[in-house]
Write a protein that holds these residues in place. Structure first.
Motif, PDB file in Angstrom:
ATOM      1  N   ARG A   7      -0.158  -6.952   9.418  1.00 32.04           N
ATOM      2  CA  ARG A   7      -1.128  -6.906   8.320  1.00 32.04           C
ATOM      3  C   ARG A   7      -0.498  -7.598   7.106  1.00 32.04           C
ATOM      4  NH1 ARG A   7      -5.407  -3.352   7.586  1.00 32.04           N
ATOM      5  NH2 ARG A   7      -4.683  -2.388   9.535  1.00 32.04           N
ATOM      6  N   GLN A  13      -1.563   0.339   7.926  1.00 30.76           N
ATOM      7  CA  GLN A  13      -2.500   0.756   6.888  1.00 30.76           C
ATOM      8  C   GLN A  13      -1.866   1.726   5.897  1.00 30.76           C
ATOM      9  OE1 GLN A  13      -6.717   1.502   8.057  1.00 30.76           O
ATOM     10  NE2 GLN A  13      -5.953   1.249  10.131  1.00 30.76           N
ATOM     11  N   SER A  31      -1.173  -0.171   2.683  1.00 31.27           N
ATOM     12  CA  SER A  31      -2.181  -1.030   2.061  1.00 31.27           C
ATOM     13  C   SER A  31      -2.239  -0.880   0.544  1.00 31.27           C
ATOM     14  CB  SER A  31      -3.560  -0.746   2.660  1.00 31.27           C
ATOM     15  OG  SER A  31      -3.645  -1.223   3.992  1.00 31.27           O
ATOM     16  N   GLY A  40      -5.756   6.019   4.014  1.00 30.14           N
ATOM     17  CA  GLY A  40      -5.453   4.811   4.768  1.00 30.14           C
ATOM     18  C   GLY A  40      -5.748   4.912   6.237  1.00 30.14           C
ATOM     19  N   ASP A  67      -4.292   6.651   8.442  1.00 27.64           N
ATOM     20  CA  ASP A  67      -3.065   6.636   9.222  1.00 27.64           C
ATOM     21  C   ASP A  67      -2.471   8.020   9.346  1.00 27.64           C
ATOM     22  OD1 ASP A  67      -2.700   3.775   9.786  1.00 27.64           O
ATOM     23  OD2 ASP A  67      -2.914   3.719   7.635  1.00 27.64           O
TER      24      ASP A  67
END
Length: 358
Positions: free
Chosen positions: A42, A65, A68, A348, A350
């Motif tokens: 990512r 994530q 992020s 996120g 996650d």
């Protein structure tokens, strides 16, 4: 290195047909084929050309994530990429089934060698912190600075709340847990994990909570989900028992890179008491204590973490103006209490179904 890019990429020959992974605004996701492993990466477009590279490594049950929000905070500071470790996020399992800390570290090193981005500013959370420590010790040429958020380094007295994570690595426990919790909804699982990983789960917005539920529902469809979780948990436990030059504390002492250590006072998975030991073990360390944070400070207090990282760069002459951020935090070998940061906290997506977050 082979690479393909699209809004969401899967290794079609390995992954079953499941919902695509969420890609946030300004992010892209690509799949990188390496010897023995395929990694999902990512990234964000940097604010300007020429920024130094950074790489982020998530913890057990997490994915790229997790980073992020912090990556967005650092858009004008570094050129950010975050990996999905093998078997997590959008990355398929490794060909050799090796989920040890060393196996994950090997995957990170292979990516950095192939991408030719090093040395990077390396970040790691929990399991990712152990992985990043090992990478920094064995390949100092690849690491410019090291930032560890609640790193999973060996503890003599593991917290009671962290025991389920350790037990997950015992053969057969993952299967037993799956059977015992088959009636649990994704919402129930996510609430349990947020309660374990966040200092204050109330910081998670309803939108972020729903995204976390959707991501968990996607992961539970993956046939290797529990195997990756159990084997990686076992890898953490095994790493705790290693002695000599392969021991994680011994490797921490070998790290040459300037290191920022971040510990949460409400962390239920990594003992807050380990902060001082970590500050003594890493030779060039700064310690940031966040009394109200849990296990994922970069998700709960991304603005504070970003400011502390910028202070590290400013100290090393790599980022001008970082000291003007007004959020003083990192201090060499000493604690610094977190201000009352009011950040836009996101889950996120996650979280693991078990509450394992190491």
């Amino acid at each position: 290195m082979s690479s393909t890019e699209s809004p969401s990429v899967t290794a079609a020959s390995v992954l079953p047909k499941v919902a695509p992974v969420r890609v946030g605004e300004g992010e892209r996701l690509r799949s990188v084929g390496l010897p023995g492993v395929t990694l999902s990466v990512r990234s964000r477009r940097p604010a300007r050309e020429g920024l130094p590279p950074a790489l982020y490594v998530h913890g057990l049950g997490g994915s790229s994530q997790n980073w992020s929000t912090l990556m967005r905070q650092l858009d004008g500071v570094v050129d950010s990429e975050a990996l999905d470790l093998p078997g997590f996020g959008n990355s398929p399992p490794p060909d050799d089934g090796n989920y040890s800390v060393t196996g994950h570290a090997r995957a990170v090193i292979r990516y950095l060698d192939a991408a030719e981005r090093g040395p990077v500013h390396l970040f790691g959370n929990s399991l990712g912190g152990a992985v990043a420590t090992r990478v920094s010790a064995v390949r100092p040429d690849l690491v410019r600075t090291l930032t560890l958020v609640s790193p999973a380094l060996p503890e003599l007295r593991v917290q009671r709340t962290a025991m389920p994570t350790a037990l997950l690595g015992v053969p057969g426990v993952a299967g037993l847990f799956t059977r015992l919790t088959k009636e649990w909804t994704a919402e129930q699982r996510v609430r349990g994990v947020l309660g374990l990983c966040y200092g204050d789960p109330g910081r998670v917005s309803p939108e972020a909570f729903q995204q976390a539920v959707e991501e968990l529902e996607r992961r539970l469809q993956l046939p290797y989900f529990w195997d990756a979780m159990a084997r990686s948990a076992r890898g953490v436990v095994d790493a705790y028992t290693l002695g000599g030059q392969h021991g994680l504390w011994r490797q921490a002492e070998r790290v040459l890179a300037p290191t920022l250590l971040i510990y949460g006072g409400r962390d239920q998975l990594v003992g807050y008491r380990m902060a001082r030991k970590a500050a003594r073990s890493f030779s060039d360390s700064r310690l940031l204590s966040l009394p109200e944070a849990g296990h994922v400070a970069m998700m709960e207090y991304p603005e504070v973490v970003a400011a502390a990282f910028q202070e590290l760069l400013a100290e090393k002459g790599e980022f001008r103006g970082a000291g003007e951020s007004g959020t003083a935090g990192a201090t060499r070998g000493a604690d610094a209490a977190a201000p009352g940061a009011g950040s836009d906290t996101t889950a996120g997506g996650d979280v693991a179904a078990t509450g394992a977050g190491s």
